[in-house]
Design a protein around this motif. Structure first.
Motif, PDB file in Angstrom:
ATOM      1  N   ILE A 144     -17.182  46.489 -26.821  1.00 35.53           N
ATOM      2  CA  ILE A 144     -18.438  47.497 -26.035  1.00 35.53           C
ATOM      3  C   ILE A 144     -18.907  46.502 -25.364  1.00 35.53           C
ATOM      4  O   ILE A 144     -19.904  45.211 -26.572  1.00 35.53           O
ATOM      5  CB  ILE A 144     -18.739  48.165 -27.053  1.00 35.53           C
ATOM      6  CG1 ILE A 144     -16.876  48.793 -28.080  1.00 35.53           C
ATOM      7  CG2 ILE A 144     -19.992  48.950 -26.155  1.00 35.53           C
ATOM      8  CD1 ILE A 144     -17.856  49.133 -29.046  1.00 35.53           C
ATOM      9  N   ILE A 145     -20.070  46.655 -24.426  1.00 31.92           N
ATOM     10  CA  ILE A 145     -20.915  46.153 -23.533  1.00 31.92           C
ATOM     11  C   ILE A 145     -22.100  47.144 -22.660  1.00 31.92           C
ATOM     12  O   ILE A 145     -21.942  48.154 -22.407  1.00 31.92           O
ATOM     13  CB  ILE A 145     -20.853  45.607 -22.529  1.00 31.92           C
ATOM     14  CG1 ILE A 145     -19.267  44.232 -22.416  1.00 31.92           C
ATOM     15  CG2 ILE A 145     -21.671  44.464 -21.618  1.00 31.92           C
ATOM     16  CD1 ILE A 145     -18.542  44.196 -21.515  1.00 31.92           C
ATOM     17  N   ALA A 176     -24.679  47.054 -34.350  1.00 36.89           N
ATOM     18  CA  ALA A 176     -23.237  47.518 -34.148  1.00 36.89           C
ATOM     19  C   ALA A 176     -22.889  47.147 -34.078  1.00 36.89           C
ATOM     20  O   ALA A 176     -21.324  46.582 -34.788  1.00 36.89           O
ATOM     21  CB  ALA A 176     -22.813  48.301 -32.399  1.00 36.89           C
ATOM     22  N   ALA A 177     -22.957  45.838 -33.657  1.00 37.50           N
ATOM     23  CA  ALA A 177     -22.435  44.061 -33.742  1.00 37.50           C
ATOM     24  C   ALA A 177     -22.069  43.991 -35.100  1.00 37.50           C
ATOM     25  O   ALA A 177     -20.793  43.820 -35.658  1.00 37.50           O
ATOM     26  CB  ALA A 177     -22.226  43.170 -33.086  1.00 37.50           C
ATOM     27  N   LYS A 178     -22.714  44.273 -36.062  1.00 38.31           N
ATOM     28  CA  LYS A 178     -22.722  43.595 -37.693  1.00 38.31           C
ATOM     29  C   LYS A 178     -22.311  44.944 -38.045  1.00 38.31           C
ATOM     30  O   LYS A 178     -20.841  44.525 -38.817  1.00 38.31           O
ATOM     31  CB  LYS A 178     -23.766  44.198 -38.046  1.00 38.31           C
ATOM     32  CG  LYS A 178     -24.975  42.771 -37.799  1.00 38.31           C
ATOM     33  CD  LYS A 178     -26.345  43.293 -37.978  1.00 38.31           C
ATOM     34  CE  LYS A 178     -27.493  41.750 -37.846  1.00 38.31           C
ATOM     35  NZ  LYS A 178     -27.308  40.637 -38.261  1.00 38.31           N
ATOM     36  N   GLU A 179     -22.315  46.342 -37.592  1.00 34.82           N
ATOM     37  CA  GLU A 179     -21.090  47.045 -38.531  1.00 34.82           C
ATOM     38  C   GLU A 179     -19.906  47.496 -37.831  1.00 34.82           C
ATOM     39  O   GLU A 179     -19.122  47.348 -38.455  1.00 34.82           O
ATOM     40  CB  GLU A 179     -21.343  48.994 -37.778  1.00 34.82           C
ATOM     41  CG  GLU A 179     -23.127  48.876 -38.778  1.00 34.82           C
ATOM     42  CD  GLU A 179     -23.784  50.266 -38.710  1.00 34.82           C
ATOM     43  OE1 GLU A 179     -23.322  51.062 -38.064  1.00 34.82           O
ATOM     44  OE2 GLU A 179     -24.583  50.417 -39.381  1.00 34.82           O
ATOM     45  N   ASN A 188     -22.031  43.408 -27.810  1.00 30.15           N
ATOM     46  CA  ASN A 188     -22.805  42.869 -26.710  1.00 30.15           C
ATOM     47  C   ASN A 188     -23.180  43.507 -25.766  1.00 30.15           C
ATOM     48  O   ASN A 188     -23.040  44.619 -24.923  1.00 30.15           O
ATOM     49  CB  ASN A 188     -21.822  41.895 -25.907  1.00 30.15           C
ATOM     50  CG  ASN A 188     -21.362  40.640 -27.232  1.00 30.15           C
ATOM     51  OD1 ASN A 188     -22.522  39.897 -28.013  1.00 30.15           O
ATOM     52  ND2 ASN A 188     -20.190  40.247 -27.315  1.00 30.15           N
ATOM     53  N   ALA A 189     -24.919  43.084 -25.591  1.00 30.15           N
ATOM     54  CA  ALA A 189     -25.738  43.793 -24.890  1.00 30.15           C
ATOM     55  C   ALA A 189     -26.026  42.711 -23.352  1.00 30.15           C
ATOM     56  O   ALA A 189     -26.188  41.556 -23.336  1.00 30.15           O
ATOM     57  CB  ALA A 189     -27.313  43.799 -24.799  1.00 30.15           C
ATOM     58  N   ILE A 241     -18.070  36.179 -29.169  1.00 27.10           N
ATOM     59  CA  ILE A 241     -19.501  36.272 -28.820  1.00 27.10           C
ATOM     60  C   ILE A 241     -19.990  37.870 -29.066  1.00 27.10           C
ATOM     61  O   ILE A 241     -19.074  38.342 -29.016  1.00 27.10           O
ATOM     62  CB  ILE A 241     -19.594  36.099 -27.632  1.00 27.10           C
ATOM     63  CG1 ILE A 241     -20.126  34.640 -27.064  1.00 27.10           C
ATOM     64  CG2 ILE A 241     -20.927  36.956 -26.882  1.00 27.10           C
ATOM     65  CD1 ILE A 241     -19.388  34.286 -25.884  1.00 27.10           C
ATOM     66  N   THR A 242     -20.483  38.333 -30.538  1.00 25.69           N
ATOM     67  CA  THR A 242     -20.617  39.791 -30.463  1.00 25.69           C
ATOM     68  C   THR A 242     -22.281  39.357 -31.263  1.00 25.69           C
ATOM     69  O   THR A 242     -22.906  38.977 -31.529  1.00 25.69           O
ATOM     70  CB  THR A 242     -20.128  40.016 -31.423  1.00 25.69           C
ATOM     71  OG1 THR A 242     -20.508  40.915 -31.869  1.00 25.69           O
ATOM     72  CG2 THR A 242     -20.335  39.675 -33.168  1.00 25.69           C
ATOM     73  N   GLY A 243     -22.964  40.275 -31.402  1.00 26.11           N
ATOM     74  CA  GLY A 243     -25.073  40.938 -31.020  1.00 26.11           C
ATOM     75  C   GLY A 243     -25.714  39.778 -29.956  1.00 26.11           C
ATOM     76  O   GLY A 243     -26.786  39.752 -30.493  1.00 26.11           O
TER      77      GLY A 243
END
Length: 254
Positions: A144-145, A176-179, A188-189, A241-243
């Motif tokens: 999800i971006i 959201a990345a943590k959950e 990621n943003a 790569i997340t968060g």
């Protein structure tokens, strides 16, 4: 199309705000990289215009008219995408956004609420709806971006509502990345800087020139330059790569 040379072969991507600007460029780059694309926009006609710019294939691309600020419309869209394509999306990009600029002391409450509802609440609703179907499907790698903005980090004069909404998107993304990581969903943003889009077309020419002088690379960015980063984040090449909140600004940091 040969699958060994493209980043997103076999992936189904939902792109909100796909009817213009950065969202349209993302749809185009994703299609180039072999993805099936659900083009989502408040204005379905604009989404259909995006379809006409994609490689000829009626089965791989579809348009949906959806107000991302209304939960029932988001839920219905996600369900319809699943039904139309016969599979769960593995990628979602939240590019839907609006501006209603004014100085803090002059901004009316409705302008503040409208921007928060689309940019922040809309991103929340899509993350939630897409996250639910992705988590239930137990897929190996989903992405999800969320399109935020450098002004969500640094602020910008005349954009109290927009800056607040994009700061919220960054915080939402990190949580959201943590959950969602336990469901193999990365979140990621991307933080665009000053990009040549219909949104920035409304900026007076003298202001544009002043901002360009502040940008180390001395030019505005293109929607395609944002889309290329999104394609990387949507692919398995970014699997660790997340968060993250990735700035794509030409070095601009207000």
């Amino acid at each position: 199309m040969a699958t060994n040379n493209v980043l997103l072969a076999g992936r189904l991507a939902v792109v909100t705000g796909g009817g213009s600007g950065i969202g349209r460029a993302i749809c185009s780059i994703f299609a180039r990289e072999g993805a099936k694309v659900a083009v989502v926009d408040l204005n379905k006609k604009s989404a259909e215009e995006t379809l006409s710019l994609l490689p000829a294939s009626t089965s791989d691309y579809r348009a949906y008219g959806t107000n991302v600020a209304i939960s029932s419309e988001v839920t219905a869209m996600v369900s319809q995408v699943h039904e139309d394509f016969g599979e769960v999306p593995t990628v979602a990009v939240n590019a839907a956004g609006i501006t209603k600029d004014n100085f803090l002391l002059k901004m009316d409450e409705q302008s503040f609420d409208d921007v928060i509802n689309v940019n922040l609440k809309g991103t929340f609703l899509v993350n939630q709806a897409i996250g639910k179907v992705m988590s239930k499907a137990s897929l190996p790698d989903c992405s999800i971006i969320n399109i935020a903005s450098i002004v969500g980090k640094c602020g910008n004069i005349g954009q109290t509502n927009y800056s607040a909404s994009k700061a919220g998107v960054i915080g939402l993304t990190k949580t959201a990345a943590k959950e969602l990581s336990r469901f193999n969903i990365r979140v990621n943003a991307v933080l665009p800087g000053f990009i040549d889009t219909p949104m920035t077309a409304k900026v007076p020419e003298n202001v544009k020139q002043m901002i360009e002088m502040m940008i180390p690379v001395k030019r505005m960015g293109t929607p395609e330059e944002i889309a290329e980063v999104c394609a990387f984040l949507a692919s398995t090449r970014s699997s660790y790569i997340t968060g993250a909140a990735i700035e794509v600004t030409g070095g601009l940091n207000f």
